[in-house]
Design a protein around this motif. Sequence first.
Motif, PDB file in Angstrom:
ATOM      1  N   ILE A   1     -42.802  50.508  11.709  1.00 59.37           N
ATOM      2  CA  ILE A   1     -42.587  49.399  12.635  1.00 59.37           C
ATOM      3  C   ILE A   1     -43.901  48.685  12.925  1.00 59.37           C
ATOM      4  N   LEU A   2     -44.952  49.453  13.187  1.00 59.09           N
ATOM      5  CA  LEU A   2     -46.245  48.852  13.502  1.00 59.09           C
ATOM      6  C   LEU A   2     -46.810  48.076  12.315  1.00 59.09           C
ATOM      7  N   ASP A   3     -46.521  48.538  11.107  1.00 55.18           N
ATOM      8  CA  ASP A   3     -46.986  47.829   9.903  1.00 55.18           C
ATOM      9  C   ASP A   3     -46.375  46.441   9.786  1.00 55.18           C
ATOM     10  N   HIS A   4     -45.237  46.214  10.453  1.00 54.33           N
ATOM     11  CA  HIS A   4     -44.534  44.929  10.353  1.00 54.33           C
ATOM     12  C   HIS A   4     -44.337  44.282  11.726  1.00 54.33           C
ATOM     13  N   TYR A   5     -44.996  44.813  12.717  1.00 56.43           N
ATOM     14  CA  TYR A   5     -44.834  44.332  14.087  1.00 56.43           C
ATOM     15  C   TYR A   5     -45.497  42.952  14.273  1.00 56.43           C
ATOM     16  N   PRO A   6     -44.883  42.043  15.097  1.00 52.71           N
ATOM     17  CA  PRO A   6     -43.660  42.223  15.865  1.00 52.71           C
ATOM     18  C   PRO A   6     -42.401  41.934  15.038  1.00 52.71           C
TER      19      PRO A   6
ATOM     20  N   LYS B   1     -37.719  42.307  15.469  1.00 56.97           N
ATOM     21  CA  LYS B   1     -36.598  42.581  16.363  1.00 56.97           C
ATOM     22  C   LYS B   1     -35.796  43.799  15.933  1.00 56.97           C
ATOM     23  N   SER B   2     -35.914  44.157  14.638  1.00 58.67           N
ATOM     24  CA  SER B   2     -35.126  45.267  14.107  1.00 58.67           C
ATOM     25  C   SER B   2     -35.813  45.837  12.880  1.00 58.67           C
ATOM     26  N   ILE B   3     -35.616  47.120  12.656  1.00 55.44           N
ATOM     27  CA  ILE B   3     -36.141  47.748  11.451  1.00 55.44           C
ATOM     28  C   ILE B   3     -35.532  47.116  10.202  1.00 55.44           C
ATOM     29  N   THR B   4     -34.345  46.517  10.369  1.00 55.87           N
ATOM     30  CA  THR B   4     -33.683  45.881   9.229  1.00 55.87           C
ATOM     31  C   THR B   4     -34.331  44.550   8.858  1.00 55.87           C
ATOM     32  N   ASP B   5     -35.313  44.098   9.635  1.00 57.71           N
ATOM     33  CA  ASP B   5     -36.056  42.889   9.276  1.00 57.71           C
ATOM     34  C   ASP B   5     -37.069  43.180   8.172  1.00 57.71           C
TER      35      ASP B   5
ATOM     36  N   TRP C   1     -28.711  47.805  15.707  1.00 62.99           N
ATOM     37  CA  TRP C   1     -29.963  47.982  14.982  1.00 62.99           C
ATOM     38  C   TRP C   1     -31.117  47.295  15.703  1.00 62.99           C
ATOM     39  N   ARG C   2     -30.884  46.882  16.949  1.00 61.68           N
ATOM     40  CA  ARG C   2     -31.948  46.275  17.744  1.00 61.68           C
ATOM     41  C   ARG C   2     -33.068  47.287  17.983  1.00 61.68           C
ATOM     42  N   LEU C   3     -34.305  46.828  17.932  1.00 59.17           N
ATOM     43  CA  LEU C   3     -35.465  47.709  18.065  1.00 59.17           C
ATOM     44  C   LEU C   3     -35.459  48.443  19.405  1.00 59.17           C
ATOM     45  N   ASN C   4     -35.743  49.726  19.361  1.00 62.18           N
ATOM     46  CA  ASN C   4     -35.744  50.552  20.577  1.00 62.18           C
ATOM     47  C   ASN C   4     -37.083  50.406  21.316  1.00 62.18           C
ATOM     48  N   GLU C   5     -37.359  49.186  21.718  1.00 60.00           N
ATOM     49  CA  GLU C   5     -38.658  48.855  22.313  1.00 60.00           C
ATOM     50  C   GLU C   5     -38.568  48.689  23.823  1.00 60.00           C
ATOM     51  N   GLN C   6     -39.600  49.172  24.519  1.00 64.94           N
ATOM     52  CA  GLN C   6     -39.689  48.946  25.944  1.00 64.94           C
ATOM     53  C   GLN C   6     -39.936  47.462  26.216  1.00 64.94           C
ATOM     54  N   LYS C   7     -39.287  46.945  27.237  1.00 59.98           N
ATOM     55  CA  LYS C   7     -39.455  45.518  27.570  1.00 59.98           C
ATOM     56  C   LYS C   7     -40.531  45.354  28.642  1.00 59.98           C
TER      57      LYS C   7
END
Length: 253
Positions: free
Chosen positions: A94-99, A101-105, A247-253
């Motif tokens: 995830i960090l390699d492709h951050y930001p 919205k989903s791992i499927t991105d 599949w929405r990212l499990n990210e803290q808001k």
Amino acid sequence: MSKISLTFLLSFCSFTSIFSQSFDHTHKLWDQVLKKNVNQGLVNYQGIEKDSSIFKSYLSTLSSVSESEYSSFSQSQKIAFLINAYNAFTIQLILDHYPLKSITDIGSPFSKLNLVRGTPWKKDFFTLLGKVRNLDWIEHEKLRKDFNEPRIHFAIVCASIGCPSLSSDAYTGSSLSTQLQTSKLNFLKNPTKNSYDKTKNVLALSKIFDWFKGDFTKNGTLIEFIQEGFTEKIPADALIEYNDYSWRLNEQK
């Protein structure tokens, strides 16, 4: 026994002891990252990215384990090692492709196509047990293939809201069974993922139970497997339906 022989024996025992204990089976570094950056299953990805030294050190310790060292682990240590590796390298992906919205991105510009092809999970991007690996290898070629432990599905987390919640504690061999059971019950008791409507006799389950049904029914029916997560007795003839998977990212808001 001569003094030379005794000295050699003690030195050898000391060497083998150090070798066998070279990997930290408490997963202390990973535990620190989780406790600082995971709250109720949601991840502070920005926090991990900004203060990444401990996280990167942990990934390095994982990658430094050889196949021969891994083979010396107990079964519970192997499972804990692989679960933690899956979760840690997923965060790295995830960090390699951050930001995002989903791992499927991750993959092509088409999220649904990436999902169908399993692109994020088939991407080779980390080293484990001496070779470049992908997340699918950990899940399907190691955890599911080598161990008869269906509860791993409640412990490995694919960075999505639909997944089980990421634990704030590192899995360890010494506490593995208790931790897996806790993860299983927490997942089953989450009404947004699994529920039973008595009036309609309908059991609404996560799609995880559909995708990996064979893993859960080796020793009985699916209803028998999930029953302990429900206070109410579920009839054997209950209609099983599967919920939509987020599949929405499990990210803290």
